[in-house]
Design an enzyme around this catalytic site. Structure first.
Site, PDB file in Angstrom:
ATOM      1  N   ASP A   1      41.718  40.572  46.523  1.00 51.66           N
ATOM      2  CA  ASP A   1      43.081  40.385  45.123  1.00 51.66           C
ATOM      3  C   ASP A   1      43.086  41.662  45.361  1.00 51.66           C
ATOM      4  O   ASP A   1      44.600  41.755  44.434  1.00 51.66           O
ATOM      5  CB  ASP A   1      42.249  39.397  44.664  1.00 51.66           C
ATOM      6  CG  ASP A   1      43.279  39.080  43.725  1.00 51.66           C
ATOM      7  OD1 ASP A   1      43.965  38.367  43.866  1.00 51.66           O
ATOM      8  OD2 ASP A   1      42.596  38.557  42.433  1.00 51.66           O
TER       9      ASP A   1
ATOM     10  N   PRO B   1      36.954  46.772  46.662  1.00 51.38           N
ATOM     11  CA  PRO B   1      37.582  45.628  47.024  1.00 51.38           C
ATOM     12  C   PRO B   1      37.806  45.333  45.445  1.00 51.38           C
ATOM     13  O   PRO B   1      36.524  44.718  45.706  1.00 51.38           O
ATOM     14  CB  PRO B   1      36.993  45.363  48.165  1.00 51.38           C
ATOM     15  CG  PRO B   1      36.033  45.822  48.904  1.00 51.38           C
ATOM     16  CD  PRO B   1      36.281  47.197  48.283  1.00 51.38           C
ATOM     17  N   LYS B   2      38.988  44.060  45.431  1.00 49.77           N
ATOM     18  CA  LYS B   2      38.595  43.053  44.433  1.00 49.77           C
ATOM     19  C   LYS B   2      38.785  41.931  45.010  1.00 49.77           C
ATOM     20  O   LYS B   2      39.636  41.761  45.874  1.00 49.77           O
ATOM     21  CB  LYS B   2      39.841  43.671  43.552  1.00 49.77           C
ATOM     22  CG  LYS B   2      40.224  42.277  42.453  1.00 49.77           C
ATOM     23  CD  LYS B   2      41.598  42.806  41.723  1.00 49.77           C
ATOM     24  CE  LYS B   2      40.955  41.682  40.346  1.00 49.77           C
ATOM     25  NZ  LYS B   2      41.113  40.013  40.642  1.00 49.77           N
ATOM     26  N   TRP B   3      36.935  41.626  45.283  1.00 47.81           N
ATOM     27  CA  TRP B   3      37.401  39.869  45.281  1.00 47.81           C
ATOM     28  C   TRP B   3      37.692  38.900  44.423  1.00 47.81           C
ATOM     29  O   TRP B   3      37.708  39.261  43.529  1.00 47.81           O
ATOM     30  CB  TRP B   3      35.926  39.482  45.302  1.00 47.81           C
ATOM     31  CG  TRP B   3      35.290  40.852  46.817  1.00 47.81           C
ATOM     32  CD1 TRP B   3      34.569  42.608  45.903  1.00 47.81           C
ATOM     33  CD2 TRP B   3      34.649  40.454  47.771  1.00 47.81           C
ATOM     34  NE1 TRP B   3      34.129  43.006  46.923  1.00 47.81           N
ATOM     35  CE2 TRP B   3      33.833  42.262  48.109  1.00 47.81           C
ATOM     36  CE3 TRP B   3      35.114  40.083  48.358  1.00 47.81           C
ATOM     37  CZ2 TRP B   3      34.117  42.095  49.301  1.00 47.81           C
ATOM     38  CZ3 TRP B   3      35.043  40.042  50.059  1.00 47.81           C
ATOM     39  CH2 TRP B   3      34.281  41.580  50.191  1.00 47.81           C
TER      40      TRP B   3
END
Length: 363
Positions: free
Chosen positions: A183, A30-32
Site C-alpha cells: 500500500d 513497507p505499508k502492508w
C-alpha cells in the site's frame, strides 16, 4: 490476561504526507494492505485486537495457533494480518485484501473452512511488551531490536517486516512493492515512543487520477441530496463496469450535484447496469455484502454521458480499492474513451520477495 499492557489498546497511527520524509535515524518499512492487529499473548490466552479495539480472534484460528507456536509466551506485538493469493492470473504471489475481507464471517463452520482454504499470515512491525516489561516508552530503534530478537526464529506464516534506514531504498520500495499488493511506505522517526492512537508516524501512498463515467448516484442519508456518485469504466469489449464511488462532499456540494445531475436523470433507456447480471462477469452496483448488511443500496440511474476526473490510490482487481475523490467534470471527454487502459498498472512483484527481504527488492 495479565500483561504490562492489556487490551483494548488503540494502535499508533500514521499521517499521510505527499513525499517520503528524510531525517537522521528515520526508519522505513513497507505499508502492508491488510487488517491492523495487535496480538496479545499471556500463555494460552491469545487476543487478536483490531484497530478499533474489536476482537478478531474467532475469525483467524490458524493465526492464534501460530501465535501459540511461535510468539514469546507473554507479549503484545503490533502488526498486520495479510492474505497472500498464490493463484492469481499473472502467477505472482500478491496480497489480496478482498479475500482477507471474506474471512470475517458469522458462521463458525465457514470460519473453519476459510482458515484452511485461505489462511492468513501475520507481519510484525512493533512491540509493546515482552514478559513483565512494557516497551512503549523506548525509542523505536530499541523496540525494533527487541522485536527482532524475540522473533528471530519465526518462520512463515509469521514474518518480521523488512526495514531500511536508506531513503533511496525506501523510494525504490515505494515504486516496486505495489506490484505485490502493498500500500506504500511507512516512515518512523528515530526518537518515536509507542503512543497509542496518535499519528506520529508518516505514510506515503500512491495517488493517481482517472477519467470515469458517472452512470448513477445514491441518495444521502440526511435527505434528498446526493450521497455518492457511481463510477464506471469500459472494458475492451465495450461493457461498462461499476468500479467504485465518490462520496466525500460537503452538504452544499451535495445539493449542487443534484442540480448538475438532473438533466441526466430523464430519458434513461437501456441502462447498462439495470437488469445486469454479475454472473456474466459484469460488475454492477447494488449488491449487498457482509459489510453493508441491511444498508439501503438503492441507486438512481443516469444516462452514461457524464465524465468526471477522480483521484484514487490503488486498484483491487478491476475496481477502486478505496472511495475515489472527485476532482472535476470532464466535458471534453467522450464516455466511451473511459476504459481500463488509462490506468497505471504497477510492475508485477512477488510478495514472498518482500517478506524475505530479497536483495533484488533494494537494487
Amino acid at each position: 490476561m495479565q500483561l504490562p499492557i492489556n487490551p483494548p489498546v488503540e494502535p499508533m497511527l500514521a499521517k499521510s504526507v505527499p513525499q517520503l520524509p528524510s531525517a537522521d535515524g528515520m526508519t522505513y518499512e513497507p505499508k502492508w494492505d491488510g487488517f491492523r492487529c495487535i496480538v496479545f499473548r499471556d500463555g494460552d490466552e491469545v487476543e487478536l485486537a483490531s484497530r478499533g479495539g474489536k476482537t478478531m480472534t474467532r475469525y483467524f484460528p490458524e493465526v492464534v495457533a501460530q501465535v501459540k507456536r511461535q510468539f514469546p509466551t507473554r507479549c503484545a506485538i503490533d502488526g498486520e494480518l495479510i492474505l497472500i493469493r498464490r493463484d492469481g492470473p499473472d502467477g505472482a504471489p500478491r496480497l489480496d485484501f478482498e479475500l482477507l475481507s471474506q474471512r470475517i464471517h458469522p458462521a463458525a463452520s465457514r470460519v473453519r473452512m476459510l482458515a484452511e482454504t485461505t489462511p492468513a499470515d501475520f507481519v510484525a512491525f512493533d512491540v509493546l511488551a515482552l514478559d513483565d516489561e512494557s516497551l512503549v516508552d523506548l525509542e523505536y530503534p530499541a523496540r525494533r531490536a527487541r522485536l527482532a530478537a524475540a522473533l528471530k526464529d519465526t518462520v512463515a506464516p509469521v514474518h518480521l517486516t523488512p526495514v531500511t534506514t536508506d531513503p533511496e531504498t525506501a523510494r525504490r520500495w515505494f515504486e516496486i512493492f505495489e506490484g505485490a499488493g502493498l500500500d506504500g511506505v511507512i516512515a518512523k522517526p528515530a526518537d518515536l515512543p509507542y503512543t497509542p492512537g496518535k499519528r506520529l508516524m508518516f505514510k506515503v501512498k500512491h495517488a493517481r487520477t482517472a477519467d470515469v463515467v458517472v452512470a448513477g448516484f445514491r441518495w444521502h442519508k440526511s435527505g434528498p441530496v446526493v450521497g455518492s456518485l457511481l463510477l464506471g469504466l469500459y472494458d475492451e469489449a465495450g461493457t461498462l463496469h461499476h468500479v467504485g464511488v465518490c462520496a466525500s462532499f460537503t452538504a452544499a456540494r451535495r445539493a449542487e450535484l443534484l442540480d448538475e445531475l438532473a438533466p441526466y436523470r430523464s430519458d434513461v433507456v437501456d441502462h447498462p447496469w439495470v437488469g445486469g447480471d454479475e454472473t456474466s462477469g459484469q460488475r454492477i452496483p447494488g449488491a449487498p455484502s457482509r459489510w453493508t448488511g441491511t444498508k439501503n443500496l438503492e441507486w438512481v440511474p443516469l444516462r452514461p454521458e457524464l465524465v468526471a476526473e477522480v483521484g484514487y490510490d490503488a486498484m483491487e482487481g478491476d475496481r477502486f480499492r478505496h472511495t475515489a475523490q472527485f476532482v472535476r467534470w470532464r466535458p471534453d471527454r467522450q464516455p466511451r474513451s473511459c476504459g481500463y487502459a488509462q490506468l497505471d498498472r504497477p510492475i508485477r512483484f512477488d510478495v514472498d520477495h518482500v517478506l524475505a527481504g530479497d536483495p533484488t527488492a533494494t537494487a
